[in-house]
Design a protein around this motif. Structure first.
Motif, short mmCIF file in Angstrom:
data_model
loop_
_atom_site.label_atom_id
_atom_site.label_comp_id
_atom_site.label_asym_id
_atom_site.label_seq_id
_atom_site.Cartn_x
_atom_site.Cartn_y
_atom_site.Cartn_z
N UNK A 145 48.39 19.88 81.87
CA UNK A 145 48.72 21.28 82.16
C UNK A 145 49.37 21.97 80.96
N UNK A 146 49.32 23.30 80.99
CA UNK A 146 50.01 24.14 80.02
C UNK A 146 50.89 25.11 80.80
N UNK A 147 52.14 25.24 80.36
CA UNK A 147 53.05 26.25 80.92
C UNK A 147 53.35 27.24 79.80
N UNK A 148 53.02 28.49 80.04
CA UNK A 148 53.21 29.55 79.05
C UNK A 148 54.07 30.65 79.68
N UNK A 149 55.26 30.87 79.11
CA UNK A 149 56.16 31.90 79.65
C UNK A 149 56.27 33.04 78.65
#
Length: 234
Positions: A145-149
């Motif tokens: 997964x990728x978490x981009x904030x």
């Protein structure tokens, strides 16, 4: 990095941990996204490495990468050792970063996260898409997964300003303001004000404005099976 920007980040490094402490809601979000013992995680634009360090303490195989030498030096000074933190530009993730880390970053990750609105500091949507492509290239397995904030600045009308609440670290205050300067740009003015020495160090960056719908499309083009949009880590 120009001299004025370097001076600002040098000053910021001294108070970074107090201004941006680890938040429990963010940690829980990352755990649910895959930051858990046994998994390999990359903190992209890690700052002083507080989140990387917190994950290491929980048994996560965590690494941090940042383009500020002062912040990386601070991160390396902690107990986990210098091999966990890479000084590199995220735009060269597939080349420079892999070489710097002795090839470790090319081995693959179960989770890559980039928080703190760092992605908006890139110069163009082409650079954003290139970084996302590089991130996709270092994921391992179909469940990675990728978490981009990021701050959704598309809601700020052109010509208007939005002041963020000032942050405080001892005698040092951190002032921030967004000004929508164009359809695809926001001017970010920031200042570190030290009440004790009566000094003020400022920086001005042009941040990129992009639509959430475009980001979802870009992830889709890279082959991500699903993309979830959240309003915050809570």
């Amino acid at each position: 990095m120009n001299p004025k920007t370097a001076e600002f980040y040098h000053k910021l490094a001294g108070v970074y941990d107090e201004l941006f402490p680890v938040e429990a809601t963010t940690m829980q979000f990352l755990r649910e996204a895959g930051a858990r013992s046994g998994n390999s995680v990359l903190d992209l634009a890690c700052g002083s490495g507080l989140y990387t360090e917190a994950l290491l303490q929980e048994g996560v195989d965590a690494y941090g990468l940042d383009g500020s030498p002062d912040l990386i030096e601070q991160a390396r000074a902690r107990g986990s050792g210098p091999d966990r933190f890479v000084f590199a530009d995220m735009r060269r993730l597939g080349t420079e970063a892999a070489d710097t880390a002795g090839g470790r970053l090319a081995a693959g990750f179960d989770l890559v996260f980039c928080i703190g609105n760092s992605i908006s500091h890139l110069d163009s949507t082409a650079e954003v898409r290139s970084v996302l492509r590089s991130v996709a290239g270092i994921l391992r397995g179909p469940h990675a997964r990728v978490v981009l904030q990021y701050v959704d600045m598309d809601e700020i009308p052109v010509g208007s300003a939005r002041n963020l609440p000032a942050l405080q670290a001892g005698t040092v205050g951190f002032e921030r303001c967004y000004v929508r300067s164009a359809s695809d740009r926001v001017t970010f003015d920031a200042a570190l004000v030290d009440e004790r020495t009566d000094s003020r160090v400022t920086i001005r960056n042009e941040l990129l404005v992009f639509r959430t719908a475009d980001l979802v499309d870009w992830f889709g083009e890279l082959g991500f099976g699903s993309v979830e949009v959240w309003g915050g880590f809570g």
